[in-house]
Write an enzyme that holds these catalytic residues in place. Structure first.
Site, PDB file in Angstrom:
ATOM      1  N   TYR A   1      -0.611   4.552   0.448  1.00 56.24           N
ATOM      2  CA  TYR A   1       0.649   4.201  -0.200  1.00 56.24           C
ATOM      3  C   TYR A   1       1.709   5.297  -0.157  1.00 56.24           C
ATOM      4  O   TYR A   1       2.785   5.132  -0.705  1.00 56.24           O
ATOM      5  CB  TYR A   1       0.377   3.803  -1.660  1.00 56.24           C
ATOM      6  CG  TYR A   1      -0.515   2.598  -1.785  1.00 56.24           C
ATOM      7  CD1 TYR A   1       0.004   1.314  -1.602  1.00 56.24           C
ATOM      8  CD2 TYR A   1      -1.874   2.727  -2.056  1.00 56.24           C
ATOM      9  CE1 TYR A   1      -0.817   0.198  -1.705  1.00 56.24           C
ATOM     10  CE2 TYR A   1      -2.694   1.618  -2.162  1.00 56.24           C
ATOM     11  CZ  TYR A   1      -2.171   0.357  -1.985  1.00 56.24           C
ATOM     12  OH  TYR A   1      -2.973  -0.740  -2.085  1.00 56.24           O
TER      13      TYR A   1
ATOM     14  N   HIS B   1       6.586  -5.920  -0.135  1.00 61.94           N
ATOM     15  CA  HIS B   1       5.332  -5.188  -0.304  1.00 61.94           C
ATOM     16  C   HIS B   1       5.470  -3.829   0.344  1.00 61.94           C
ATOM     17  O   HIS B   1       6.266  -3.664   1.272  1.00 61.94           O
ATOM     18  CB  HIS B   1       4.167  -5.965   0.324  1.00 61.94           C
ATOM     19  CG  HIS B   1       3.900  -7.242  -0.401  1.00 61.94           C
ATOM     20  ND1 HIS B   1       3.246  -7.283  -1.595  1.00 61.94           N
ATOM     21  CD2 HIS B   1       4.269  -8.524  -0.123  1.00 61.94           C
ATOM     22  CE1 HIS B   1       3.191  -8.539  -2.020  1.00 61.94           C
ATOM     23  NE2 HIS B   1       3.813  -9.313  -1.150  1.00 61.94           N
TER      24      HIS B   1
END
Lengths: 440, 440
Positions: free
Chosen positions: A24, A101
């Protein structure tokens, strides 16, 4: 009024920059929000931001946007896949929205593995499925869980391959296990019973609690230990069954050097004269035939109980049905359970068995050991006076010996190393006292 | 009045002389009762006899003996070990009684094995427990169950020995399995899910349903097949989800020789557009996205459904928690399930998967096969008119091929024989189509 945009971030996005940065990234949510607000301001647009881990809070925030936001940008995180409510809220307020996303679904689909190591889980066959399941499970960060599951998968698959397990047998097995789970209650543990009748419980105790002579051997815990036993001083009467035959139990505790051990916590449990534990009676008043005691300064503990009787393990459930199919009886020879705990000493779970019990050599759960067999004695005149019980009544006496934790740990580890070498499982190392593969 | 004696025989004693005569002999209960009555008559005593399999009936009969019987002789059979009620009845009526048994407890404790073959189950160790458990389980009269459990015990014990499984890990495992069982409901099968994520389900399907080319490959059943699907004629709309993208499904069925197969029962199920099966909605009205159809005379079946979507397997239970610990995602690529049944053909459980789904190569339950991947097509003008759906709407088409039962059975058996030989498990024979050891 200038245009306003609302950015909603869902569960766990508050961890951004700190959670699994290899997937991430290291930018925090505050960084992202600040940058977005700056960019919006440059364009003359107001930017609102909101993050919550709560599905309901996200729904509320969407509702609040009515009349004051023209667009919503939402990353619902894990709720993307499950929340009908968030979707309905977005439809309900009829504000145009964009779903975003921060990883591609494809990247998530790689299970977080570096791309080069992602197995292609397709067209798996009888021959290659085991390696592939172990490959995908191999991401587990806990090396011990990873090793245990690797061996479990190997044996589970080998079992199916060696038996050519049929779909019908597989389904029968799963339904059996389901029933075992559903037979468990607060006071009944059918899975322990299943483990017991397959000898797994005794095996695990033998592996985990090696007892070098002269220490007392361990045996199966059984499914009827409870945490309800009351503390009781030496000399307590622990069974209140009027039909039981009174029995004085008189024991000593020492370490392997012969030094008496004071202050050892001793958990004791046995059945009543009908062969039932207290927890097997619905609507019972409270614990009976159980106590938690402490050894005194001389390492002695003693109490008044009843002579144990042989009894059937619970056989009205799936385990009993299996025993019947196997033409095995479900009896255990008469015994009293003991569990000993003291700082610095290895936990001892054991039991004393009456010699010459009809089930002495056919215990349904394989618990009997020669060193744990006792002859029922008789209380002498002197003992009768000293312990306040009738002369000639029954007597159980035993000298328990606890092994030190360091010695036991050392032996367990040495046994593990020897077993690993013998099994030829490759290079292993010890991790928190248990073996795991030693990978470079 | 002469003295009277009552003989009571408990459960299963009516089978005397016919049940396991090697243990209980071949004299029937009637023989015993007649002999006893004769002997009593010779002594001028009245003998009453009674047999029942019902605990309550035995209690009633004991009560009736008050005032007219001076002695009771009782063989309570299996109730000996469990019935507090019979014991209380005997105490209550205060008639002197004798308890008898027709085998010694020691003989029962031999588990019915001839004495020479009774293992002495005492002092079992890490090294000898497996053989002993298998020895006592070896009485099982079903050779297949015996073999399956023999391999299961071996692998279970090897697993514990190779991992040096700790008591704490063992308990964690049993608690996990308990939770899996307790998560199961009428509409949720968490044990199938557990089997799925370990690849066991696919493995068992591969072993049990070999599909030689050109027959269609099978794949995992999954935990959401239900028996609620309604019969539906060709052309039915099987999904009523307004948010789903309509899709025409147009398939043919033939055997491996290319002959169309009519009258095949086809079970079809898929999720709604949110990725949930009907049974996952509490309070739902009835089945949806499911149907049971039949192929027509040309071997064709067709229906109107929705484009399948990728979805997470249920992950709010213990299986989901395990996947999280393993850093595995819980998604399945978009698919539609099919199950085919026809007399003379091997059962086919399969599914069609959409190519290029983000989870195409990382299915959480390992079900994807290249031969089952399809490209989503588009309904032509001609098809639109013929099937009454809009031109340009989505289309799934596939030609399924079923393998004959004889061919499949032969292949399964040949595979089993080859595997047995390769595994070196000793001399084996086939028993009801499955391998068992060939003992002389």
């Amino acid at each position: 009024m200038s245009q306003a945009i609302l950015i909603i971030n869902g569960p766990n996005l508050n961890l951004l920059g700190t959670r699994e940065p290899q997937i991430y990234g290291s930018t925090t949510l505050a960084d992202v929000e600040t940058a977005a607000k700056q960019q919006a301001a440059d364009l003359g647009v107001t930017m609102h931001t909101f993050q919550s881990n709560h599905e309901g809070a996200i729904i509320d925030r969407i509702h609040e946007a009515r009349g004051n936001c023209q667009y919503i940008i939402i990353n619902a995180g894990a709720y993307t896949h499950t929340s009908v409510g968030v979707r309905d809220a977005l439809s309900g307020v009829a504000i145009p929205f964009v779903e975003v996303h921060i990883t591609s679904a494809q990247t998530t689909a790689s299970n977080g593995l570096p791309k080069a190591e992602v197995p292609i889980l397709k067209d798996l066959t009888i021959d290659n499925i085991t390696d592939n399941v172990n490959l995908i499970n191999g991401q587990c960060p806990d090396p011990r869980l990873k090793y245990v599951l690797e061996r479990l998968t190997q044996h589970l698959h080998d079992f199916a391959r060696e038996t050519r397990l049929s779909h019908e047998e597989w389904m029968t097995g799963l339904q059996f296990l389901t029933k075992v789970g559903q037979t468990c209650t607060e006071v009944r543990q059918e899975f322990i019973l299943l483990s017991d009748i397959f000898g797994l419980s005794l095996l695990v105790d033998s592996i985990d609690h090696p007892k070098p002579p002269p220490s007392t051997e361990g045996t199966v815990l059984g499914p009827f230990h409870s945490h309800e036993a009351q503390p009781a001083p030496n000399g307590s009467l622990i069974s209140h069954d009027p039909a039981g035959e009174p029995c004085l139990v008189l024991c000593t505790l020492s370490n392997t050097a012969g030094t008496p051990l004071a202050g050892v916590k001793i958990d004791i449990w046995e059945t009543d004269s009908h062969g039932f534990y207290d927890v097997q009676y619905p609507g019972r008043d409270g614990p009976d035939q159980r106590a938690v005691m402490q050894s005194d300064e001389q390492g002695v503990f003693w109490f008044k109980a009843i002579v144990p009787v042989p009894y059937p393990i619970p056989h009205d459930g799936p385990v009993g049905q299996l025993l019947m199919k196997l033409r095995r009886h479900w009896f255990r020879p008469a015994h009293v359970h003991f569990m000993f705990e003291k700082e610095g000493y290895d936990h001892l779970i054991t039991a004393l068995y009456l010699r010459n019990d009809p089930y002495e050599t056919s215990d349904a759960v394989f618990g009997v050991k020669e060193s744990l067999l006792i002859d029922l004695g008789t209380v002498s005149a002197e003992q009768a006076q000293r312990y306040g019980v009738p002369e000639g009544s029954k007597l159980i006496s035993y000298d328990f010996v606890l092994v030190g934790k360091a010695e036991s740990d050392g032996l367990r580890e040495a046994n593990a190393r020897a077993a690993m070498e013998k099994l030829g499982l490759g290079k292993m190392r010890m991790w928190r006292g248990l073996p795991v593969p030693d990978v470079d």
